[in-house]
Design a protein around this motif. Structure first.
Motif, PDB file in Angstrom:
ATOM      1  N   GLY A   1       5.639  -3.076 -14.623  1.00 42.90           N
ATOM      2  CA  GLY A   1       4.591  -4.060 -14.859  1.00 42.90           C
ATOM      3  C   GLY A   1       4.951  -5.472 -14.463  1.00 42.90           C
ATOM      4  O   GLY A   1       4.118  -6.381 -14.600  1.00 42.90           O
ATOM      5  N   SER A   2       6.188  -5.698 -13.963  1.00 43.47           N
ATOM      6  CA  SER A   2       6.572  -7.039 -13.529  1.00 43.47           C
ATOM      7  C   SER A   2       5.735  -7.464 -12.331  1.00 43.47           C
ATOM      8  O   SER A   2       5.125  -6.643 -11.638  1.00 43.47           O
ATOM      9  N   ASP A   3       5.713  -8.771 -12.073  1.00 39.77           N
ATOM     10  CA  ASP A   3       4.979  -9.268 -10.913  1.00 39.77           C
ATOM     11  C   ASP A   3       5.503  -8.630  -9.631  1.00 39.77           C
ATOM     12  O   ASP A   3       4.724  -8.302  -8.728  1.00 39.77           O
ATOM     13  N   PHE A   4       6.829  -8.446  -9.557  1.00 37.70           N
ATOM     14  CA  PHE A   4       7.417  -7.860  -8.348  1.00 37.70           C
ATOM     15  C   PHE A   4       6.945  -6.424  -8.157  1.00 37.70           C
ATOM     16  O   PHE A   4       6.497  -6.048  -7.058  1.00 37.70           O
ATOM     17  N   ILE A   5       7.040  -5.607  -9.194  1.00 34.18           N
ATOM     18  CA  ILE A   5       6.647  -4.200  -9.081  1.00 34.18           C
ATOM     19  C   ILE A   5       5.155  -4.086  -8.789  1.00 34.18           C
ATOM     20  O   ILE A   5       4.723  -3.246  -7.981  1.00 34.18           O
ATOM     21  N   THR A   6       4.368  -4.942  -9.409  1.00 34.46           N
ATOM     22  CA  THR A   6       2.919  -4.909  -9.176  1.00 34.46           C
ATOM     23  C   THR A   6       2.595  -5.217  -7.726  1.00 34.46           C
ATOM     24  O   THR A   6       1.777  -4.529  -7.088  1.00 34.46           O
ATOM     25  N   ARG A   7       3.238  -6.239  -7.166  1.00 28.44           N
ATOM     26  CA  ARG A   7       2.985  -6.598  -5.772  1.00 28.44           C
ATOM     27  C   ARG A   7       3.491  -5.520  -4.829  1.00 28.44           C
ATOM     28  O   ARG A   7       2.845  -5.173  -3.838  1.00 28.44           O
ATOM     29  N   LEU A   8       4.665  -4.959  -5.134  1.00 24.98           N
ATOM     30  CA  LEU A   8       5.261  -3.946  -4.271  1.00 24.98           C
ATOM     31  C   LEU A   8       4.330  -2.748  -4.091  1.00 24.98           C
ATOM     32  O   LEU A   8       4.223  -2.201  -2.994  1.00 24.98           O
ATOM     33  N   ASN A   9       3.662  -2.346  -5.163  1.00 23.97           N
ATOM     34  CA  ASN A   9       2.879  -1.115  -5.122  1.00 23.97           C
ATOM     35  C   ASN A   9       1.385  -1.336  -4.902  1.00 23.97           C
ATOM     36  O   ASN A   9       0.634  -0.365  -4.786  1.00 23.97           O
ATOM     37  N   ALA A  10       0.978  -2.592  -4.821  1.00 24.93           N
ATOM     38  CA  ALA A  10      -0.432  -2.866  -4.572  1.00 24.93           C
ATOM     39  C   ALA A  10      -0.829  -2.366  -3.188  1.00 24.93           C
ATOM     40  O   ALA A  10      -0.119  -2.594  -2.202  1.00 24.93           O
ATOM     41  N   GLY A  11      -1.928  -1.650  -3.112  1.00 20.27           N
ATOM     42  CA  GLY A  11      -2.403  -1.173  -1.818  1.00 20.27           C
ATOM     43  C   GLY A  11      -1.747   0.092  -1.323  1.00 20.27           C
ATOM     44  O   GLY A  11      -1.978   0.508  -0.181  1.00 20.27           O
ATOM     45  N   GLY A  12      -0.916   0.720  -2.149  1.00 19.44           N
ATOM     46  CA  GLY A  12      -0.285   1.975  -1.737  1.00 19.44           C
ATOM     47  C   GLY A  12       1.221   1.902  -1.736  1.00 19.44           C
ATOM     48  O   GLY A  12       1.816   0.833  -1.585  1.00 19.44           O
ATOM     49  N   ASP A  13       1.847   3.067  -1.882  1.00 19.38           N
ATOM     50  CA  ASP A  13       3.306   3.145  -2.009  1.00 19.38           C
ATOM     51  C   ASP A  13       4.038   3.064  -0.676  1.00 19.38           C
ATOM     52  O   ASP A  13       5.223   2.723  -0.647  1.00 19.38           O
ATOM     53  N   THR A  14       3.379   3.419   0.418  1.00 19.76           N
ATOM     54  CA  THR A  14       4.085   3.571   1.687  1.00 19.76           C
ATOM     55  C   THR A  14       3.438   2.747   2.788  1.00 19.76           C
ATOM     56  O   THR A  14       2.327   2.229   2.631  1.00 19.76           O
ATOM     57  N   VAL A  15       4.155   2.648   3.906  1.00 23.66           N
ATOM     58  CA  VAL A  15       3.619   2.003   5.105  1.00 23.66           C
ATOM     59  C   VAL A  15       3.675   3.010   6.247  1.00 23.66           C
ATOM     60  O   VAL A  15       4.537   3.899   6.263  1.00 23.66           O
ATOM     61  N   PRO A  16       2.767   2.915   7.200  1.00 23.16           N
ATOM     62  CA  PRO A  16       2.747   3.880   8.308  1.00 23.16           C
ATOM     63  C   PRO A  16       4.014   3.809   9.149  1.00 23.16           C
ATOM     64  O   PRO A  16       4.626   2.748   9.315  1.00 23.16           O
ATOM     65  N   GLY A  17       4.404   4.967   9.679  1.00 27.54           N
ATOM     66  CA  GLY A  17       5.507   5.031  10.628  1.00 27.54           C
ATOM     67  C   GLY A  17       6.868   5.287  10.029  1.00 27.54           C
ATOM     68  O   GLY A  17       7.842   5.476  10.763  1.00 27.54           O
ATOM     69  N   VAL A  18       6.980   5.292   8.698  1.00 27.11           N
ATOM     70  CA  VAL A  18       8.262   5.516   8.024  1.00 27.11           C
ATOM     71  C   VAL A  18       8.185   6.832   7.262  1.00 27.11           C
ATOM     72  O   VAL A  18       7.185   7.127   6.603  1.00 27.11           O
ATOM     73  N   HIS A  19       9.257   7.636   7.358  1.00 30.00           N
ATOM     74  CA  HIS A  19       9.361   8.893   6.620  1.00 30.00           C
ATOM     75  C   HIS A  19      10.062   8.614   5.284  1.00 30.00           C
ATOM     76  O   HIS A  19      11.136   8.015   5.263  1.00 30.00           O
ATOM     77  N   TYR A  20       9.461   9.060   4.212  1.00 32.16           N
ATOM     78  CA  TYR A  20       9.992   8.791   2.872  1.00 32.16           C
ATOM     79  C   TYR A  20      10.451  10.081   2.204  1.00 32.16           C
ATOM     80  O   TYR A  20       9.738  11.088   2.217  1.00 32.16           O
ATOM     81  N   THR A  21      11.631  10.030   1.595  1.00 31.38           N
ATOM     82  CA  THR A  21      12.113  11.117   0.748  1.00 31.38           C
ATOM     83  C   THR A  21      12.614  10.520  -0.556  1.00 31.38           C
ATOM     84  O   THR A  21      13.364   9.543  -0.552  1.00 31.38           O
ATOM     85  N   VAL A  22      12.185  11.097  -1.673  1.00 32.98           N
ATOM     86  CA  VAL A  22      12.670  10.692  -2.992  1.00 32.98           C
ATOM     87  C   VAL A  22      13.349  11.887  -3.626  1.00 32.98           C
ATOM     88  O   VAL A  22      12.778  12.984  -3.685  1.00 32.98           O
ATOM     89  N   ILE A  23      14.576  11.699  -4.092  1.00 33.31           N
ATOM     90  CA  ILE A  23      15.336  12.761  -4.758  1.00 33.31           C
ATOM     91  C   ILE A  23      15.596  12.297  -6.185  1.00 33.31           C
ATOM     92  O   ILE A  23      16.272  11.289  -6.407  1.00 33.31           O
ATOM     93  N   ALA A  24      15.056  13.025  -7.156  1.00 33.51           N
ATOM     94  CA  ALA A  24      15.144  12.635  -8.561  1.00 33.51           C
ATOM     95  C   ALA A  24      15.788  13.740  -9.374  1.00 33.51           C
ATOM     96  O   ALA A  24      15.859  14.900  -8.949  1.00 33.51           O
TER      97      ALA A  24
END
Length: 293
Positions: free
Chosen positions: A204-227
């Motif tokens: 909920g911080s300003d940084f996290i809110t801005r980072l995720n506004a409009g979607g989690d990803t950007v075109p052209g980059v492959h994303y992998t999350v390992i949890a």
């Protein structure tokens, strides 16, 4: 009276489980150097941060490793960096988010500024190796912070893939972040200082809110999350996962049910997770990941 033996399939399943548990225990014991005890000379000695390295046709992009909160360019990567070097990659790691007068414990400065440091480091790697793009592998904050670089600093044109190990993509609680402190002796004193890198990661911080506004990803980059479902720092663990058209979200226990890694060990010693990192870096030659990779 002699008790009947378990059916053969049950005995075989138990043997597999015991072998897997032994592997997990070995992984947890693999960190023989205490976090915070290494020094910068370790990296070249282990074969990474070799600025004479040139990517091969088999692995045409250098890999940049991005440490987590309280980490640094050496401690976080004592196992993964040699693992990737052995597989033929040019591997580089940086320090970012330093606070004045605070040695070793990095990732504490404003995350937007840390992303600028990553941007400059990637430019250096690309210029030295003569490559157009790099692959990024990050742990914890190091798996989340690059998304700011990709989204706001032009990183999408310079990065092929981002692999996050336990990244706090949608933030966590300050209490979760303080659970890292036992792994870094002396770091508790830092909480009495200004640590914007911690505040930026709170859900909920300003940084996290801005980072995720409009979607989690950007075109052209492959994303992998390992949890890992045993993550005690970034909770709930599924908040680490991303939504987007080119995203692969992986739960470690779906690959190896008896893997007990939590937030720190998934990024520092877990060979099962590292095999999945290698698959993400070279999907054309990916092989199945299980408890014995």
């Amino acid at each position: 009276m002699k008790l009947p033996r378990s059916p053969r399939p049950v005995r075989s399943a138990w043997r597999r489980t015991l072998r897997a548990a032994t592997v997990t225990a070995a992984l947890l014991a693999a960190t023989v150097t205490p976090l915070g005890a290494a020094h910068a000379s370790t990296a070249p000695d282990r074969g990474w941060n070799d600025w004479s390295c040139r990517p091969s046709a088999a692995h045409p992009r250098p890999v940049v490793l991005v440490h987590g909160t309280f980490g640094n360019s050496v401690d976080n990567w004592l196992v993964l960096a040699p693992y990737l070097v052995k597989r033929g990659y040019c591997v580089f790691s940086l320090d970012y988010g330093q606070l004045p007068g605070v040695p070793l414990f990095n990732g504490l400065g404003p995350i937007a500024k840390s992303a600028e440091q990553l941007d400059a480091f990637v430019d250096k790697v690309r210029g030295t190796t003569g490559t157009a793009k790099v692959d990024l592998v990050g742990h914890s904050q190091g798996g989340m912070m690059p998304r700011y670089y990709l989204k706001f600093l032009g990183g999408a044109a310079e990065v092929n893939s981002l692999v996050g190990l336990a990244p706090d993509n949608h933030g966590t609680t300050l209490n979760g972040l303080t659970k890292l402190l036992p792994y870094f002796p002396g770091a508790g004193d830092l909480l009495t200082l200004a640590t914007p890198g911690l505040a930026d990661q709170v859900a909920g911080s300003d940084f996290i809110t801005r980072l995720n506004a409009g979607g989690d990803t950007v075109p052209g980059v492959h994303y992998t999350v390992i949890a890992t479902k045993y993550d005690e720092v970034v909770t709930p663990y599924r908040s680490q996962f991303l939504d987007g058209p080119d995203v692969r979200n992986v739960l470690l226990q779906d690959l190896c049910p008896v893997d007990l890694s939590e937030h720190v060990t998934i990024g520092t010693v877990d060979l099962v997770a590292y095999h999945e990192v290698a698959n993400a870096l070279d999907p054309a030659h990916a092989t199945p990941t299980d408890c014995f990779n």
